[in-house]
Design an enzyme around this catalytic site. Structure first.
Site, PDB file in Angstrom:
ATOM      1  N   HIS A 172       0.947  -0.938  -0.029  1.00 36.28           N
ATOM      2  CA  HIS A 172      -0.028  -0.161  -0.082  1.00 36.28           C
ATOM      3  C   HIS A 172       1.099   1.128  -0.001  1.00 36.28           C
ATOM      4  O   HIS A 172       0.472   2.532  -0.624  1.00 36.28           O
ATOM      5  CB  HIS A 172      -1.158   0.087   1.485  1.00 36.28           C
ATOM      6  CG  HIS A 172      -2.126   1.255   1.198  1.00 36.28           C
ATOM      7  ND1 HIS A 172      -3.297   0.412   0.648  1.00 36.28           N
ATOM      8  CD2 HIS A 172      -2.190   2.406   2.233  1.00 36.28           C
ATOM      9  CE1 HIS A 172      -3.960   1.901   0.863  1.00 36.28           C
ATOM     10  NE2 HIS A 172      -3.385   2.747   1.618  1.00 36.28           N
ATOM     11  N   HIS A 220     -10.486   2.555  -0.748  1.00 37.06           N
ATOM     12  CA  HIS A 220     -10.577   2.140   0.103  1.00 37.06           C
ATOM     13  C   HIS A 220     -11.544   1.117   0.817  1.00 37.06           C
ATOM     14  O   HIS A 220     -12.758   0.694   1.496  1.00 37.06           O
ATOM     15  CB  HIS A 220     -11.154   3.289   1.415  1.00 37.06           C
ATOM     16  CG  HIS A 220     -10.799   3.579   2.530  1.00 37.06           C
ATOM     17  ND1 HIS A 220     -11.589   3.409   3.580  1.00 37.06           N
ATOM     18  CD2 HIS A 220      -9.295   4.046   2.519  1.00 37.06           C
ATOM     19  CE1 HIS A 220     -10.862   4.307   4.875  1.00 37.06           C
ATOM     20  NE2 HIS A 220      -9.291   4.136   4.066  1.00 37.06           N
TER      21      HIS A 220
END
Ligand SMILES: Nc1ncnc2c1ncn2[C@@H]1O[C@H](COP(=O)(O)OP(=O)(O)O)[C@@H](O)[C@H]1O
Ligand SMILES: [Mg+2]
Lengths: 83, 233, 743, 83
Positions: free
Chosen positions: C50, C96
């Site tokens: 990430h 998300h």
């Protein structure tokens, strides 16, 4: 007939923006003695059932499936027999 | 005519209302920080939409305690105009300057869309350029616009001709389908008895310019100016 | 504060934190010693996929990232493009996905919060939000719960902030059943002079943390986002966070005031990996070091140790770097907005990130190593074994339907095509009073007060195409986003993207990722729309099953004269309807094939980039000359659906006469999804000029009918094949999703 | 230190759309025995005070001024002494 009084509250450590806002609202209203505010939901559910065990199991299932999200909420409840 | 746009932490239609008063109406306009105590320099105070204090407890519940709201109560007693739009309406209800309370929309969702309103009373500073029964197209944008008042309160509202707008269909009929939030008797906006405070859920500032697709909301702004012009003529 | 044993950490704890053995070795090599718990935790989050893009970084380099208008390409909090008049657009998209799968409302809400912070961290006023959503099919109660929760969360956060949510897309497909996608995009507006950078420059300057207090939430969220969803993730549940949009609104206003007053040297939001990533990235960008004392960080929970404070992902926090004499101005501004500002440390010259715990050193490591010397892998790609077979489509086995009107109605009521009003009416899409093209047209448009200009925005990706052919699908995603912008009359300027894929360590997934990037890059080059930033969300898998590869493209565009904007609805009775572009026998990957034949197969429609470029230039120049009454891009559902949508949006019927003479199957003709096609309507007096313009741009242009009546009527070679009243098609299209959602 | 557990509920006669929605959610999940659901707020406020009378007066004042809107809501509370 039974009435379940259900309390759904945020789990410890989960941010409670509502509680914070109310706390500072109370402070600015002069309630300086307030140290902490947590806000949750209160639900009254009326159910038909034959025994307290039956109601209890049913209400627990409702909470787990629908009324609370275990990711961030805890719940507890009180049962009352009503007419 | 001088406009003051009140800004609370969390207000967000302040820019839009400022633009309507300043650019569309061409009047001197200022932002007013919620902590200001003296608002006597203004002729009209606008409490804009948004989420004052996050609307975290109840919409408008915390904002009503601000110094600016106390000043607004004083100025309204002196006959100044007060226009509360959306969250501004909710704040006026919480502060008791207008009667009743606001509940969650009956379908529980936020709704942003154009709606039809029937003008119910044109004898107010905010509606004097309209006709009773006239249908206006004005957007709403709220999750808590379900106006509630008890029976006696409702009777009082009617007796004193305090209902300014109702939600209606394109033809001006007051129907359950044209009610976007469950509001009692389709009420969309009310005034105080004296008529110098208007609270409304729809956003007249979002329908005040052709480029935004509709100019029906301009009626409210221009009426305010006309009323002021008449008394200062 | 609870003191932490700063013991040195073994390989076991490194693996537990998600580091690979060779990465642990690399940490030791960089540090010249064995790391303690805090240090190892910081490496683990920063070197997660990430934050470090370790499996995707090389592939990402294939994107074009420069151009005449690009003021800031990838590498900062958000991309920036010049729009003239000393103004610029700041924009970015982010995912998300994993948080939303577990707590849809809060997951989506905090997703919006994060992307908004990225934009105002650049000093820009956020003016628009968009989102791209993917769920499983709506016949499951769980998917409906996810869908309604996500939409409510986006609404709850964006509405409260007062940023209009003006556009987006929603798709439903089996492949997202275990792994929904929630991508949020934010667009901001800025004067060139106000551009802020995430740099910790100036030795001796103070580091100020403002906004929310720090709790234990989301610790290891970044690593969590980099793993497959599994039974295990259920146990990581408390890492879900609750958003506080009110706090964010205060933060936004305070930061913009500070920028305006030129008080800030550097600013960065705390997102994934919290203080660790913001501090190390700010120092690395400036080539400096930072010294932070975590004991000064305001905490929401008691007994938090340095490890937890450095890794917490509590939302609604920003890190500022200011000159010492300006600290008091920051404090004053923050106080006005009811925010806490805490001096937590200073900029140093040694390139180290030194973490103190009440004066005692708790961690000391190189900021640059953390932020930019992470491992980079070159995963191998391999065409999946199933790829060839899903691309095969034997047209002879596909029966042409008898009743084409009925197919049209069915298509209009599939959730992928049906009206998304149920979604966007929950979003305040008008606040700030600048939205001049509301949701429901190809692109959204905002005016820029004080100028004649407008900006157009769109997000797009048809992931079924990408699944069938990653290269073509990737290229189409870019082309379609740009086409949507061009249909509004605006010139497409630049791209942000969110690459949602499965586990890149699997060769077939890496092949998808890499080919999609190649296709996207080719389209970006052709259309002259460079990539200024984006986000990668990998490991979107459940039980080993990857989602459809989904490279979401966010496009921004500019129109010089906003009065020349174009929308999709038909305007006037009697206007001539044209089809621009060419229809081929292309049913592969179409919504029609899925709906009527249960097939998600075939080659997706082919994309001719040359034609696409011509078509978009034509649209922009025709709009500029005021020749277009409406323009609507042919996408899912093909020609028949496009005509119906223009009819519904404009509340006007249309009569279409097509000449086919056996050239194409009727279902291809009406429902095929050939690319680079647009339906436009033109006033009769402008027909000649418009046709001339098409010729000049080398764009095939056919007169296909007229805006007329109250029905959608299509005749092919004189034979009526579709006839439905506006009322009927509108009902099917408008009521489909509300109806599914009310079960 | 005291903890006030405060319940704010909609007044009788005021429609409770949230309660209705939860009720139909429960029904569709198969909890057919449910006859009625009412939803309110539950707040926990921690206050510093020397006597129960003092807390009680303080909490009542908070509710009247801020925590409940008398036009549509009722409230009641329970007090507990805590450490
Ligand atoms: N798909 C992509 N295409 C281009 N640039 C990308 C992509 N994904 C990430 N980037 C860039 O890499 C940098 C780091 O991204 P990210 O870690 O998401 O930023 P942040 O720290 O704000 O979360 C950003 O500048 C981003 O724009
Ligand atoms: Mg960032």
């Amino acid at each position: 007939m039974w009435r379940a009084k259900i309390f759904v509250t945020l789990r410890e450590g989960v941010l409670d923006p509502q509680g914070q806002a109310v706390r500072s609202g109370l402070m600015s209203q002069g309630f300086k003695a307030v140290s902490d505010v947590r806000i949750g939901k209160y639900m009254e559910v009326t159910v038909e059932a034959t025994s307290i065990d039956e109601v209890s199991a049913m209400v627990r299932a409702m909470c787990e499936r629908l009324l609370a999200n275990p990711v961030m909420e805890d719940y507890h409840f009180i049962l009352e027999e009503v007419q | 005519m001088k406009f003051g746009i009140v800004v609370f932490p969390g207000s967000n239609c302040d820019v839009d209302c400022y633009h309507a008063a300043k650019e569309v109406l061409g009047q001197p306009t200022e932002y007013v920080w919620h902590q200001e105590q003296d608002l006597s320099r203004f002729d009209c105070l606008v409490i804009p939409g948004g989420f004052s204090y996050g609307d975290y407890l109840r919409c408008g519940a915390i904002a009503r305690f601000s110094p600016a709201m106390e000043a607004i109560a004083r100025e309204s007693e002196r006959g100044k105009l007060v226009l509360g739009i959306c969250n501004g309406f909710q704040i006026l209800l919480e502060s008791g300057l207008l009667p009743g309370a606001m509940l969650r929309n009956n379908h529980l969702q936020f709704r942003c869309e154009e709606r039809h309103l029937r003008l119910e009373n044109n004898r107010t500073p905010f509606t004097n350029l309209g006709e009773v029964g006239q249908v206006l197209r004005i957007p709403i944008a709220h999750a808590e616009g379900n106006y509630f008042i008890d029976e006696n309160g409702l009777a009082e509202l009617k007796r004193h001709n305090q209902i300014a707008f109702r939600y209606c269909d394109e033809q001006g009929r007051i129907t359950p389908e044209s009610n976007p939030n469950g509001s009692i008797e389709n009420i969309a906006g009310i005034t105080n008895r004296r008529g110098n405070i208007l609270g409304m859920m729809p956003h007249p500032e979002r329908a005040a310019e052709a480029i935004l697709g509709c100019t029906d909301g301009k009626l409210v702004w221009v009426s305010i100016l006309k009323w002021w012009g008449d008394i200062h003529a | 504060m609870h003191k932490l044993h700063l013991e040195l950490q073994s390989l076991d704890s490194a693996t537990a934190m998600g580091l690979k053995p060779q990465e642990y070795e690399k940490v030791i090599e960089i540090m010249g010693r064995v790391p303690n718990l805090v240090e190892l935790g910081m490496f683990a989050v920063m070197w997660s996929e990430h934050c470090s893009y370790k499996h995707s970084r090389r592939a990402l380099r294939q994107f074009p990232t420069t151009g005449a208008r690009v003021l800031q390409g990838p590498g900062e909090n958000a991309g920036v493009v010049d729009i003239g008049d000393d103004l610029a657009l700041v924009f970015k998209i982010e995912s998300h996905n994993h948080p939303s799968a577990i707590e849809p409302y809060q997951g989506a809400a905090t997703g919006v919060g994060g992307i908004v912070r990225d934009v105002f961290a650049m000093g820009a006023r956020p003016v628009a939000l968009l989102n791209s959503l993917r769920f499983g099919e709506l016949d499951s109660a769980h998917q409906r719960w996810l869908f309604s929760g996500v939409v409510a969360g986006i609404a709850g956060y964006g509405n409260c902030l007062g940023i209009p949510t003006v556009g987006g897309e929603v798709y439903f497909n089996q492949s997202y059943t275990g792994n929904c996608l929630v991508n949020a995009m934010c667009v901001g507006l800025i004067d060139h002079a106000s551009l802020a950078k995430g740099k910790a420059a100036g030795v001796g300057n103070r580091v100020i943390l403002i906004g929310a207090s720090t709790g234990r939430d989301g610790i290891h969220g970044a690593t969590f986002a980099s793993e497959e969803l599994s039974e295990q993730s259920a146990k990581k549940r408390p890492s879900v966070q609750v958003g506080d949009p009110f706090m964010e609104k205060l933060l936004l206003e305070a930061c913009l005031e500070l920028i305006k007053d030129k008080v800030i040297i550097g600013m960065q939001d705390l997102g994934a990996a919290g203080l660790t990533s913001s501090s190390s990235e700010m120092a690395a960008r400036a080539g400096t070091g930072l010294e932070l004392d975590v004991a000064r960080v305001p905490r929401r929970e008691s007994n938090m140790n340095p490890y937890e404070i450095m890794l917490s992902e509590s939302q609604e926090r920003m890190l500022l770097v200011v000159e010492p004499e300006k600290v008091s101005i920051v404090a004053e501004r923050c106080a006005k907005w009811g925010l806490t500002a805490t001096d937590v440390g200073q900029v140093t010259d040694d390139g180290l990130l030194r973490i103190l715990d009440d004066g005692e050193v708790a961690a000391e490591l190189s900021a640059a190593a953390l932020a930019s010397e992470g491992p980079v892998y070159s995963p191998v790609g391999a065409v999946p074994a199933w790829q060839e077979s899903v691309r095969c489509l034997d047209y002879s086995t596909i029966k042409e339907p008898q009743d084409l009107s009925e197919v049209l109605v069915a298509l209009l009521s599939t959730p992928n095509i049906a009206s998304k009003e149920w979604v966007y009416r929950q979003y305040d899409h008008m606040v700030r009073g600048d939205t001049v093209i509301l949701p429901g047209s190809d692109a959204a448009m905002l005016r820029i007060k004080g100028t004649q200009k407008g900006i157009a925005m769109s997000v797009d990706c048809n992931s079924r195409y990408v699944y069938l052919d990653p290269y073509t699908g990737g290229a189409i995603a870019v082309a379609e986003a740009a086409r949507n912008v061009a249909c509004s009359g605006a010139e497409p300027l630049a791209v942000t993207n969110c690459l949602n894929f499965g586990n890149p360590e699997k060769p077939e997934v890496f092949y998808q990722l890499n080919s999609a990037i190649q296709g996207m890059a080719a389209a970006c080059n052709a259309l002259n729309t460079p990539v200024t930033g984006g986000n990668v969300s990998l490991y979107n898998e459940t039980k080993g099953q990857a989602i459809y590869p989904t490279p979401t493209v966010g496009m921004v565009g500019l129109i010089e004269d906003i009065e020349k904007r174009v929308t999709q609805g038909f305007k006037n009775e009697g206007d001539t309807v044209y089809l621009l572009g060419t229809t081929h026998d292309e049913l592969g990957g179409s919504e029609y094939l899925k709906l009527r034949h249960g097939l998600e197969q075939g080659m997706p429609p082919q994309l001719n980039l040359q034609l696409e470029v011509h078509l978009q230039k034509l649209l922009v120049s025709a709009a500029k000359q005021g020749l277009l009454r409406s323009a609507h891009d042919c996408a899912e559902g093909g020609l028949a659906v496009t005509l119906s949508e223009s009819a519904i949006s404009g509340s006007k019927g249309v009569v279409i006469e097509l000449i086919n003479q056996g050239a194409l199957r009727l279902d291809s003709l009406l429902f095929g999804e050939s690319q680079s096609r647009v339906i436009v309507s033109v006033a009769p007096q402008d027909n000649a000029q418009f046709e001339l313009l098409c010729g000049g741009h080398n764009v095939p242009c056919q007169t296909v009918g007229k805006v007329q009546g109250r029905s959608v009527v299509v005749r092919v070679d004189g034979q009526e094949v579709i006839a439905k009243t506006l009322g009927e098609i509108q009902k099917a299209w408008r009521e489909a999703i509300p109806c599914l959602m009310s079960q």
